[in-house]
Scaffold this motif. Structure first.
Motif, PDB file in Angstrom:
ATOM      1  N   LYS A  51       0.778  -1.234   0.000  1.00  0.00           N
ATOM      2  CA  LYS A  51       0.000   0.000   0.000  1.00  0.00           C
ATOM      3  C   LYS A  51       0.817   1.296   0.000  1.00  0.00           C
ATOM      4  O   LYS A  51       0.347   2.312  -0.527  1.00  0.00           O
ATOM      5  CB  LYS A  51      -0.958   0.004   1.193  1.00  0.00           C
ATOM      6  CG  LYS A  51      -2.065  -1.029   1.077  1.00  0.00           C
ATOM      7  CD  LYS A  51      -3.010  -0.973   2.275  1.00  0.00           C
ATOM      8  CE  LYS A  51      -4.115  -2.012   2.151  1.00  0.00           C
ATOM      9  NZ  LYS A  51      -5.025  -1.990   3.323  1.00  0.00           N
ATOM     10  N   TYR A  54       0.856   3.653  -3.072  1.00  0.00           N
ATOM     11  CA  TYR A  54      -0.446   4.247  -3.368  1.00  0.00           C
ATOM     12  C   TYR A  54      -0.731   5.421  -2.443  1.00  0.00           C
ATOM     13  O   TYR A  54      -1.221   6.476  -2.887  1.00  0.00           O
ATOM     14  CB  TYR A  54      -1.537   3.170  -3.239  1.00  0.00           C
ATOM     15  CG  TYR A  54      -1.399   2.079  -4.264  1.00  0.00           C
ATOM     16  CD1 TYR A  54      -2.022   2.172  -5.506  1.00  0.00           C
ATOM     17  CD2 TYR A  54      -0.615   0.951  -4.011  1.00  0.00           C
ATOM     18  CE1 TYR A  54      -1.877   1.167  -6.456  1.00  0.00           C
ATOM     19  CE2 TYR A  54      -0.465  -0.057  -4.958  1.00  0.00           C
ATOM     20  CZ  TYR A  54      -1.094   0.060  -6.181  1.00  0.00           C
ATOM     21  OH  TYR A  54      -0.950  -0.924  -7.125  1.00  0.00           O
ATOM     22  N   HIS A  55      -0.429   5.269  -1.165  1.00  0.00           N
ATOM     23  CA  HIS A  55      -0.597   6.375  -0.241  1.00  0.00           C
ATOM     24  C   HIS A  55       0.352   7.522  -0.586  1.00  0.00           C
ATOM     25  O   HIS A  55      -0.006   8.701  -0.452  1.00  0.00           O
ATOM     26  CB  HIS A  55      -0.365   5.909   1.199  1.00  0.00           C
ATOM     27  CG  HIS A  55      -1.512   5.132   1.771  1.00  0.00           C
ATOM     28  ND1 HIS A  55      -1.547   3.755   1.782  1.00  0.00           N
ATOM     29  CD2 HIS A  55      -2.676   5.545   2.321  1.00  0.00           C
ATOM     30  CE1 HIS A  55      -2.683   3.357   2.342  1.00  0.00           C
ATOM     31  NE2 HIS A  55      -3.383   4.413   2.671  1.00  0.00           N
ATOM     32  N   PRO A  66      -5.890   4.616  -7.486  1.00  0.00           N
ATOM     33  CA  PRO A  66      -5.024   3.445  -7.331  1.00  0.00           C
ATOM     34  C   PRO A  66      -4.939   2.602  -8.588  1.00  0.00           C
ATOM     35  O   PRO A  66      -3.913   1.971  -8.864  1.00  0.00           O
ATOM     36  CB  PRO A  66      -5.660   2.659  -6.179  1.00  0.00           C
ATOM     37  CG  PRO A  66      -6.857   3.399  -5.745  1.00  0.00           C
ATOM     38  CD  PRO A  66      -6.958   4.677  -6.502  1.00  0.00           C
ATOM     39  N   LEU A  69      -1.858   3.387 -10.869  1.00  0.00           N
ATOM     40  CA  LEU A  69      -0.576   2.781 -10.528  1.00  0.00           C
ATOM     41  C   LEU A  69      -0.604   1.277 -10.754  1.00  0.00           C
ATOM     42  O   LEU A  69       0.372   0.703 -11.251  1.00  0.00           O
ATOM     43  CB  LEU A  69      -0.217   3.102  -9.075  1.00  0.00           C
ATOM     44  CG  LEU A  69       1.160   2.632  -8.599  1.00  0.00           C
ATOM     45  CD1 LEU A  69       2.265   3.164  -9.497  1.00  0.00           C
ATOM     46  CD2 LEU A  69       1.407   3.059  -7.154  1.00  0.00           C
ATOM     47  N   SER A  70      -1.704   0.629 -10.394  1.00  0.00           N
ATOM     48  CA  SER A  70      -1.821  -0.813 -10.658  1.00  0.00           C
ATOM     49  C   SER A  70      -1.672  -1.103 -12.144  1.00  0.00           C
ATOM     50  O   SER A  70      -1.059  -2.102 -12.545  1.00  0.00           O
ATOM     51  CB  SER A  70      -3.168  -1.334 -10.163  1.00  0.00           C
ATOM     52  OG  SER A  70      -3.183  -1.503  -8.776  1.00  0.00           O
ATOM     53  N   TRP A 179      -3.223  -2.957  -6.382  1.00  0.00           N
ATOM     54  CA  TRP A 179      -4.217  -2.519  -5.409  1.00  0.00           C
ATOM     55  C   TRP A 179      -5.413  -3.480  -5.401  1.00  0.00           C
ATOM     56  O   TRP A 179      -6.074  -3.677  -6.413  1.00  0.00           O
ATOM     57  CB  TRP A 179      -4.689  -1.111  -5.742  1.00  0.00           C
ATOM     58  CG  TRP A 179      -5.565  -0.496  -4.691  1.00  0.00           C
ATOM     59  CD1 TRP A 179      -6.917  -0.384  -4.729  1.00  0.00           C
ATOM     60  CD2 TRP A 179      -5.141   0.099  -3.463  1.00  0.00           C
ATOM     61  NE1 TRP A 179      -7.371   0.253  -3.604  1.00  0.00           N
ATOM     62  CE2 TRP A 179      -6.300   0.564  -2.802  1.00  0.00           C
ATOM     63  CE3 TRP A 179      -3.892   0.294  -2.859  1.00  0.00           C
ATOM     64  CZ2 TRP A 179      -6.250   1.211  -1.567  1.00  0.00           C
ATOM     65  CZ3 TRP A 179      -3.844   0.930  -1.640  1.00  0.00           C
ATOM     66  CH2 TRP A 179      -5.008   1.383  -1.002  1.00  0.00           C
ATOM     67  N   LEU A 353      -8.511   6.561  -1.923  1.00  0.00           N
ATOM     68  CA  LEU A 353      -8.026   5.186  -1.841  1.00  0.00           C
ATOM     69  C   LEU A 353      -9.086   4.179  -1.382  1.00  0.00           C
ATOM     70  O   LEU A 353      -8.925   2.977  -1.617  1.00  0.00           O
ATOM     71  CB  LEU A 353      -6.828   5.125  -0.885  1.00  0.00           C
ATOM     72  CG  LEU A 353      -5.590   5.892  -1.344  1.00  0.00           C
ATOM     73  CD1 LEU A 353      -4.513   5.826  -0.281  1.00  0.00           C
ATOM     74  CD2 LEU A 353      -5.064   5.362  -2.667  1.00  0.00           C
TER      75      LEU A 353
END
Length: 368
Positions: A51, A54-55, A66, A69-70, A179, A353
């Motif tokens: 995680k 992503y944060h 998210p 990025l995934s 994610w 998120l």
């Protein structure tokens, strides 16, 4: 450019360093950059767990999701690989192929720590065999350890696996890191995963310039802390004519790019919820530009690391999502206005998120 001696170089106080670093880190205001461009600009994201990247981007980017990025990981445009400080970082595919060779000397030194467990092991043979194994099919560290131990039954199995990880640019294959779809770590080589041959290492000069662009102004020791590399002073000296020099309040020489932003120290810095291990807190030898001395060591306890909260640009508390709530623990009492800003930023983070879930937001105890 005339060389400026450390004694006469302008002084940058803590708040000036703080605001400059926050600006480079996309934390002074949210950036419109894409996730891929941000990962490249930041020279990677700490990614020991799933995680945190992503944060990290949720705190920095406007419009981030998210899934963005995934998607980079799924399309193999980004990978999770051991680079800086011998830790997992999420890098763009291009960076993974040049930054990993850059820090290879540090990985070679790491192997030396495990020499006692590698007596009688031909390290060149180990690298060849490990490559064959993981390129045949991605392997977990346990599977790699067991397969190598068959070849060297008298060696320490864990040392064998770590030596392979140090010798080869091993990436974590998807769905690891995605994610909501992550899995256990399975490894193959970057070249095999990306379908491209290895590339020459990034030059040390280029690495220093990129580091300053993302973390400067900074000292030689700061850059070495970030990268895990040593003996970088000659590189900075070679670049000196192209750089500006400053000094901090302790007289330490700092280098910076001439055209890099150095905002007014009184520039407002909104609250930010960062992940554990965020590079903002780990990439300088002197961390006081973000972590006041009174907060040192307060983001971890034993082997548990807590997510940092920034207020006015500095570490001011920790947070966790716990039992259906975002729990925020400030280190000192916040003003009413600060509490409201922190609450609003927390609600935004949750919306980005965890938009399909419902969480309360409360101030309480995070660290037992």
């Amino acid at each position: 450019m005339t060389k400026t001696t450390t004694a006469t170089a302008p002084v940058l106080g803590i708040r000036a360093l703080n605001r400059a670093t926050l600006d480079r880190q996309l934390l002074l205001r949210r950036s419109p950059l894409s996730a891929q461009a941000a990962v490249e600009h930041l020279v990677g994201l700490q990614a020991q767990e799933v995680k945190p990247p992503y944060h990290a981007l949720a705190a920095r980017l406007d419009g981030f999701t998210p899934e963005e990025l995934s998607g980079l990981l799924e399309r193999r445009e980004a990978v999770r690989i051991v680079t800086m400080r011998s830790t997992i970082h999420l890098h763009t595919a291009d960076d993974s192929l040049t930054l990993r060779p850059l820090v290879q000397p540090a990985r070679d030194r790491e192997i030396n720590y495990f020499r006692k467990g590698l007596v009688g092991v031909d390290l060149d043979r180990l690298a060849v065999l490990a490559r064959e194994l993981v390129e045949d099919t991605p392997r977990t560290m346990k599977q790699l350890r067991e397969a190598l131990h068959v070849e060297w039954p008298d060696a320490d199995p864990q040392s064998l696996a770590i030596a392979a990880r140090c010798a080869l640019p091993l990436v974590q294959v998807t769905p690891r890191g995605m994610w909501g779809r992550s899995a256990q770590v399975s490894l193959t080589t970057a070249e095999h995963w990306l379908g491209r041959p290895a590339e020459p290492a990034a030059s040390a000069d280029a690495a220093v310039l990129r580091y300053l662009g993302a973390f400067g102004p900074a000292s030689v020791k700061d850059m070495q802390t970030w990268s895990g590399l040593t003996r970088m002073r000659p590189v900075f000296e070679r670049l000196r004519p192209r750089l500006l020099t400053f000094r901090d309040e302790n007289g330490v020489e700092l280098f910076d790019l001439p055209d890099a932003p150095r905002p007014d120290p009184d520039t407002p810095a909104p609250p930010r919820f960062l992940p554990e291990f965020d590079n903002l807190l780990l990439s300088h030898a002197d961390r006081t530009r973000v972590m006041p001395p009174a907060t040192r060591g307060r983001t971890w306890q034993a082997n548990t690391f807590y997510c940092p909260l920034l207020v006015d640009g500095f570490l001011a508390g920790v947070w966790r999502i716990l039992d259906g709530a975002l729990v925020i623990e400030p280190f000192a009492e916040l003003t009413e206005a600060e509490r409201e800003e922190v609450t609003q930023e927390g609600a935004r983070m949750l919306q980005v998120l965890h938009r399909d879930a419902s969480y309360d937001i409360r101030f309480g105890t995070v660290i037992p």
